[in-house]
Design a protein around this motif. Structure first.
Motif, PDB file in Angstrom:
ATOM      1  N   ARG A 254       0.839  -1.205   0.000  1.00  0.00           N
ATOM      2  CA  ARG A 254       0.000   0.000   0.000  1.00  0.00           C
ATOM      3  C   ARG A 254       0.869   1.249   0.000  1.00  0.00           C
ATOM      4  O   ARG A 254       0.555   2.219   0.655  1.00  0.00           O
ATOM      5  CB  ARG A 254      -0.933   0.003   1.223  1.00  0.00           C
ATOM      6  N   LYS A 256       3.225   3.246  -2.837  1.00  0.00           N
ATOM      7  CA  LYS A 256       3.804   3.324  -4.186  1.00  0.00           C
ATOM      8  C   LYS A 256       5.311   3.536  -4.129  1.00  0.00           C
ATOM      9  O   LYS A 256       6.036   3.020  -4.956  1.00  0.00           O
ATOM     10  CB  LYS A 256       3.147   4.457  -4.960  1.00  0.00           C
ATOM     11  N   PRO A 261       1.639  -0.805  -4.675  1.00  0.00           N
ATOM     12  CA  PRO A 261       0.503   0.036  -4.281  1.00  0.00           C
ATOM     13  C   PRO A 261      -0.657  -0.764  -3.693  1.00  0.00           C
ATOM     14  O   PRO A 261      -1.482  -0.208  -2.976  1.00  0.00           O
ATOM     15  CB  PRO A 261       0.078   0.695  -5.596  1.00  0.00           C
ATOM     16  N   CYS A 263      -2.746  -3.904  -1.603  1.00  0.00           N
ATOM     17  CA  CYS A 263      -2.740  -4.484  -0.262  1.00  0.00           C
ATOM     18  C   CYS A 263      -2.327  -5.946  -0.374  1.00  0.00           C
ATOM     19  O   CYS A 263      -2.771  -6.649  -1.276  1.00  0.00           O
ATOM     20  CB  CYS A 263      -4.149  -4.359   0.300  1.00  0.00           C
ATOM     21  N   ARG A 265      -3.035  -8.293   1.551  1.00  0.00           N
ATOM     22  CA  ARG A 265      -4.243  -9.061   1.832  1.00  0.00           C
ATOM     23  C   ARG A 265      -4.228  -9.994   3.031  1.00  0.00           C
ATOM     24  O   ARG A 265      -5.189 -10.074   3.753  1.00  0.00           O
ATOM     25  CB  ARG A 265      -4.629  -9.848   0.575  1.00  0.00           C
ATOM     26  N   MET A 292      -2.554   0.569   9.647  1.00  0.00           N
ATOM     27  CA  MET A 292      -3.375   1.648   9.072  1.00  0.00           C
ATOM     28  C   MET A 292      -4.848   1.241   9.102  1.00  0.00           C
ATOM     29  O   MET A 292      -5.694   1.975   9.575  1.00  0.00           O
ATOM     30  CB  MET A 292      -2.933   1.952   7.650  1.00  0.00           C
ATOM     31  N   ASP A 293      -5.133   0.058   8.542  1.00  0.00           N
ATOM     32  CA  ASP A 293      -6.473  -0.514   8.622  1.00  0.00           C
ATOM     33  C   ASP A 293      -6.280  -1.983   8.944  1.00  0.00           C
ATOM     34  O   ASP A 293      -5.362  -2.595   8.423  1.00  0.00           O
ATOM     35  CB  ASP A 293      -7.212  -0.446   7.273  1.00  0.00           C
TER      36      ASP A 293
END
Ligand SMILES: Cc1cc2nc3c(=O)[nH]c(=O)nc-3n(C[C@H](O)[C@H](O)[C@H](O)COP(=O)(O)OP(=O)(O)OC[C@H]3O[C@@H](n4cnc5c(N)ncnc54)[C@H](O)[C@@H]3O)c2cc1C
Ligand SMILES: Cc1cc2nc3c(=O)[nH]c(=O)nc-3n(C[C@H](O)[C@H](O)[C@H](O)COP(=O)(O)OP(=O)(O)OC[C@H]3O[C@@H](n4cnc5c(N)ncnc54)[C@H](O)[C@@H]3O)c2cc1C
Ligand code: SF4
Ligand code: SF4
Ligand code: SF4
Ligand code: SF4
Lengths: 429, 629
Positions: A254, A256, A261, A263, A265, A292-293
């Motif tokens: 995530r 660049k 770029p 995820c 996963r 981040m998430d």
């Protein structure tokens, strides 16, 4: 088998990870003949090297070996390991693969897997199967549940002392073994070539691999495995039991600026899993995850995440910008807290990087299937035919078409096998 | 109790039992003293050898068993390792490769039942007991033959959404006859209500049309719309479904109407009931959209609060120009989208439904779907401001992170909230003409409380399990705590249900997007094909058997039997003339043993699990004091 021989089968599976094994089994159970070629010494892919797997925390070897064993003993499946796929061409209704089997310097037909060579070899080398944390020998069975159980000699480290050749009860050691070429002719192919991780080296912000006690997630899998290098979790630099462990998420994904770029996963979930396993192994340690998430999207995954929170694992919203060596072997993690409170530094005894995921294989120059911008194999009907590639009769499954956890890889492998079966039938075979 | 000394001399018993105990790479041996168990096992009656290995299931481990069998050292096998559900087949196939009958083997689970729940001496003690019991039983094991039954090359798919359509087509291509049963008059399911879809922006109606065409043009597929399964019996390979077709009352389906494929099916427009004989069933019954409670984020209280499916539908019908979105004549100058509505609920924080239930799972598709909708708005109507209120952005899959990046570039404003501190939606009272205001403590800016006036709020409502309670009770299907249908094992048997020959496709199992639903459907299809394509299948022989000499025809067993039709009374010719005798229909027998318990003469027993074998197990469990181990 003789050099230059041609083998025919209904389906060729390239890559013997969990996706490839599942595809092969689903085809072979329908009585199609299958050949698996694997570039490694053993089948099993990443999964056989993991500790326990989310979301059920099953022991990974224990649920990979049933699939490995049934593939290895299936009457319709033939497996070739230690193979180099040189060329894969497809022509209306058939595919043709040129393959070179690399020398193991051990005759696979003679070796009985007794390990006498391994025990007698005087050369110690870092064991790649244990994250390099402990030693193995220059000639060895790759790991205890590898399939096949055939020794292989690493010519880079061997000093040709001749001990293994002398001790081998079946005369299997062959210092002059040559690579071996063969051709596979099949009706269809499934590409299940999986993924690899980016390296710490080349990432100055994460210390370029030079900061002690910064390990990769795959190394942490070995530290946590029941048959791992130390049989417990110790910090590699000094063997200390870490009191504070941090996971750095999206370390290379995530982003660049680091070339990836997208995820990756499954790293959120494996970090949570490893954190849980660590808190079991080291009940007093503080464990943090910088993220981040949290992407806990699969069946049972969100519940798994909430359990980890309830267990006291610290989730810190923030992007880690820098990792540096600190005093006494600890690691300084500089991060920008997401709540706007600015840049903070925390010291930890051990830091685990959730590195980015890349394809393990590029078809360039070998096979004309297209890859997408993310370099993974492109699928041409991603919504309703997610296993179809740009070449008719060539299908893709698992992480070869983008990072995918085990559950999703297995489901996709079944789907690829279904499409491949129907392709075989449509060819009138 | 049997004297173990005598047991040793019992002629019927094998004297060549091999015991193979696994370390499981530490999973077992970290808690159980495996070598001590081996030493104990060597002394059990009838045991010829006891061996250990770090992974019994690995090739070297299996080789130990094969060698001993081939060399005649053993003729009965006990493996002590993980749960038999994992490796029973591995060891059976090893035994078969050694040229022996696979049913001469018994399994002691010393991992799930021992090392994962007990530690230290207790663990070793229990492991010894379980191994002892298994050797007791193994001594009495007889070679058995699997039950071979014909299998119909016919599959039934229930549900005509994305997953059902995909499954039906690939099954038919594989050469099976297929019946597709859909309860509405339409194909396409929930996806029929979508417009363009994430992540690629394809027109969903085109995707459905393509799938539906593949089904409708295939001669091997019969499509029954307006139809439901009302009866179910039989056994794997030979199921019978009673299917009821009703007249379509179009009003009942008005709500479902979106971009649907109206299709009348292969059934005439009359109510009918018919029997479908099939080999296997693929359940593709899908999900239903979460319907927010009244007052949840202002839902029902304010007509400007929409669910995601409602918003998608309204957005697809928009035909305004200009750079501000207009819905039903109202300009949407600013809108808020709120994630995780009806998903990721946490006990103690979220309000339970009337049954005390929470949706604790993530609905997987709503993040991408709502970002896709936000981009659609922003790229056409750049002056409509969008505030995206989220907990985590879950754009995990290929092409999804791009949606997130694009939303940021499109100047969607992201605000982050914690589960325990959800935003609120209320009527706007700041004197401006915005209808609503959304209040959030934004985790991205020092948890500052922010109020945003908006014209519209869209709730990213997730998925809930569809109501298939009728099928669940008819087919005895397992349901998970999340209420979705439950697979046997997420990795080892991910589309299989515990009822043999019933498979899971698509969102009936868990939230999935279109691509994942298609993969799940094709994976279910390949299992169906493997099961049925040979035209026969083999079932475990662990079923009841009647000793005709002992049976007095009381019929007690028939009354006790739990499976329909597994036991029947027949007229048998004996030396006393015609007598009533019980007979087992092996394919239907569950092997539960309910009959064994009630037979007054002990005439009925289970193959592979006989009363004698149970007694031998119990004897061995309590025998240690006597045999001094
Ligand atoms: C640290 C870590 C922890 C994880 N933990 C979990 C977990 O707990 N639960 C979970 O669900 N997932 C987990 N995963 C993800 C899991 O590893 C993947 O889902 C899975 O391995 C994907 O399987 P695959 O077969 O597609 O790929 P792989 O496992 O990568 O297998 C691909 C195989 O193909 C072979 N190959 C590649 N190229 C060629 C070629 N040209 N010719 C022949 N062979 C070739 C490779 O050698 C390999 O054997 C984890 C991943 C990591 C990195
Ligand atoms: C708001 C929203 C937005 C979404 N956006 C996207 C997106 O952008 N991209 C994407 O890839 N995915 C998206 N999805 C997910 C997508 O809708 C699903 O993946 C897909 O519809 C699943 O299809 P299915 O066949 O599994 O289930 P369903 O569509 O639910 O189909 C099930 C079918 O079975 C029928 N049925 C049920 N019970 C019975 C019974 N007892 N007998 C007979 N028939 C029965 C139903 O009538 C229905 O036709 C979205 C979902 C939602 C809720
Ligand atoms: S090469 Fe020889 S000594 Fe080494 S494992 Fe094989 S058989 Fe044993
Ligand atoms: S010849 Fe090489 S591999 Fe063999 S024992 Fe000597 S150093 Fe080891
Ligand atoms: S899975 Fe999680 S850690 Fe991995 S790249 Fe995606 S968001 Fe980052
Ligand atoms: S997909 Fe996103 S919006 Fe939907 S439940 Fe999961 S985190 Fe919430």
């Amino acid at each position: 088998m003789t050099d230059g021989q041609t083998i025919t089968c209904d389906a060729l599976v390239v890559g013997g990870g969990i996706a490839g094994l599942q595809s092969a089994l689903d085809l072979a159970d329908q009585d199609f003949s299958v050949v698996i070629i694997e570039k490694d010494l053993s089948i099993g892919g990443k999964m056989i090297r993991l500790s326990k797997v989310f979301p059920t925390l099953d022991c990974s070897s224990c649920i990979t070996t049933p699939k490995m064993a049934s593939a290895a003993h299936h009457k319709n499946i033939t497996i070739y390991t230690w193979c180099d796929l040189k060329e894969l061409t497809s022509n209306k209704g058939s595919v043709r693969a040129r393959v070179t089997q690399k020398p193991r310097y051990v005759d696979q037909d003679k070796c009985i897997g007794c390990r006498k060579c391994e025990y007698s070899c005087p050369v110690y080398v870092p064991d790649p199967e244990q994250g390099g944390f402990c030693a193995t020998k220059a000639i060895r069975i790759p790991f205890s549940n590898a399939i096949p159980q055939t020794a292989a000699l690493d010519p880079e480290s061997c000093m040709l002392c001749g001990k293994c050749e002398k001790i081998c009860p079946t005369g299997a050691v062959d210092y002059f073994q040559k690579p071996f070429d063969f051709t596979i002719e099949a009706t269809t192919t499934i590409l299940s070539t999986g993924f690899e991780m980016t390296t710490i080296e080349g990432k100055p912000q994460y210390g370029d691999g030079k900061v002690p006690n910064v390990v990769t997630a795959l190394q942490m899998e070995r530290l946590l495995a029941p048959h791992g290098p130390y049989n417990r979790v110790l910090r590699p630099s000094d063997g200390m039991e870490p009191d504070s462990i941090a996971f750095v998420q999206c370390a290379g994904s995530r982003d660049k600026s680091m070339g990836i770029p997208y995820c990756s996963r499954f790293c959120c979930m494996y970090a949570i899993k490893q954190a849980m396993l660590l808190s079991g192994a080291l009940p007093l340690a503080d464990i943090y995850i910088y993220y981040m998430d949290i992407r806990a999207f699969g069946k049972g995954y969100e519940q798994f995440y909430q359990t980890a929170k309830a267990m006291g694992i610290g989730f810190i919203k923030g992007k880690v910008g820098r990792i540096e060596e600190a005093e006494n072997g600890s690691v300084a993690v500089r991060f920008e807290a997401q709540d706007g409170t600015g840049v903070t530094t925390e010291n930890h005894d051990l830091v685990v990087l959730s590195l980015g995921v890349l394809p393990d294989w590029s078809p360039e120059g070998i096979c004309s299937v297209s890859t997408a911008e993310d370099h993974f194999i492109q699928t041409v009907q991603p919504s309703i035919g997610p296993t179809l590639t740009s070449r008719q009769g060539i299908f893709v499954a698992g992480a070869a078409s983008g990072p995918k956890d085990i559950v999703d890889s297995i489901s996709e492998a079944g789907a690829a096998a279904m499409e491949a079966s129907n392709y075989i039938i449509a060819q009138g075979k | 109790m049997t004297d173990p000394k005598k047991m040793k001399k019992n002629k019927e018993k094998s004297e060549k039992i091999g015991v193979y105990i696994c370390y499981c790479g530490g999973n077992i041996s970290d808690h159980v003293d495996v070598e001590k168990v081996r030493e104990a096992a060597e002394k059990f009656p009838g045991v010829a050898v006891a061996r250990t290995n770090s992974f019994m299931c690995s090739d070297p481990g299996q080789e130990l068993i094969i060698e001993d069998l081939k060399n005649g050292v053993v003729d009965r096998v006990v493996v002590a390792s993980c749960a038999p559900s994992l490796h029973e087949n591995t060891f059976r196939s090893a035994i078969t490769r050694a040229g022996a009958n696979p049913y001469i083997y018994d399994h002691a689970n010393i991992r799930e039942q021992v090392s994962w729940v007990l530690h230290g001496d207790k663990a070793t003690y229990k492991a010894e007991k379980l191994v002892a019991a298994a050797t007791g039983k193994a001594g009495l094991l007889e070679p058995l033959d699997p039950i071979r039954v014909n299998a119909r090359k016919h599959a039934t798919v229930i549900g005509g959404g994305i997953a059902g359509l995909k499954a039906a087509r690939v099954l038919a291509d594989r050469g099976l006859e297929v019946v597709l049963i859909e309860k509405t008059p339409f194909l396409g399911g929930n996806a029929a209500g979508l417009d363009t879809v994430a992540p690629l922006g394809e027109q969903c109606s085109a995707l459905i049309a393509e799938l539906a065409k593949g089904v409708l043009e295939h001669t091997a597929i019969t499509v029954l719309t307006r139809s439901e399964v009302v009866g179910f019996n039989g056994y794997v390979g030979n199921y019978n479904l009673q299917v009821k077709t009703t007249l379509s009352s179009s009003s009942a389906f008005d709500k479902a109407a979106g971009h649907v494929v109206p299709f009348e099916g292969d059934n005439a427009d009359t109510p009918t009931e018919q029997n479908v004989k099939t080999g296997a069933v693929v359940l593709a019954t899908g999900f239903r959209s979460y319907q927010p409670k009244t007052g949840e984020y202002g839902f029902d209280d304010h007509r400007e609060v929409l669910t995601l499916p409602e918003f998608i539908k309204q957005l697809s019908e928009v035909n305004c120009s200009g750079d501000i979105l207009e819905l039903n004549g109202r300009k949407i100058r600013a809108m808020a989208v709120i994630h995780c509505v009806g998903s990721r609920q946490i006990p103690g924080i979220h309000e339970e439904d009337e049954n005390g239930y929470l949706n604790e799972y993530c609905s997987r598709t709503c993040c991408s779907s709502i970002l896709h909708a936000a981009n659609t708005v922003k790229e056409q109507f750049p002056k409509t401001n969008i505030y995206d209120l989220y907990r985590d952005i879950r754009t995990y899959g290929r092409g999804q992170e791009e949606l997130y990046d694009r939303a940021a570039r499109n100047r969607v404003v992201f605000l982050r909230f914690e589960a325990g501190n959800s935003p609120t939606v209320s009527a706007n009272d700041d004197g401006s003409d915005y209808a609503l205001k959304v209040t959030i403590e934004d985790g991205l800016t020092f948890s500052e409380e922010i109020e945003v006036p908006v014209d519209l709020v869209v709730l990213a409502t997730g998925m809930e399990a569809g109501d298939v309670s009728d099928l669940v009770s008819m087919m005895k299907l397992p349901v998970g705590t999340d209420k979705f249908l439950q697979e046997v094992h997420p990795k080892l048997a991910p589309v299989e249900m515990s009822v043999s020959g019933i498979f899971l496709a698509g969102t009936a199992q868990a939230p999935m997007n279109i691509s994942e639903a298609c993969n799940g459907a094709a994976a279910a299809a390949v299992k169906t094909a493997s099961l049925l394509s040979k035209g026969y299948l083999e079932l475990d022989p662990y079923v009841a058997a009647v000793d005709q000499d002992l049976c007095r025809g009381t019929g007690a067993c028939v009354d006790a039997c739990l499976a329909d039709g597994a036991l029947e009374m027949i007229d048998a010719e004996t030396e006393n003339g015609t007598e009533k005798k019980a007979r087992v229909v092996p394919a239907l027998c569950l092997g539960c043993g309910a009959c064994v318990a009630v037979c007054p003469t002990g005439a009925i027993d289970l193959k592979g699990w006989s009363l004698k074998q149970y007694e031998a197990m119990v004897d061995m469990i309590v025998a240690d004091e006597l045999i001094d181990i």
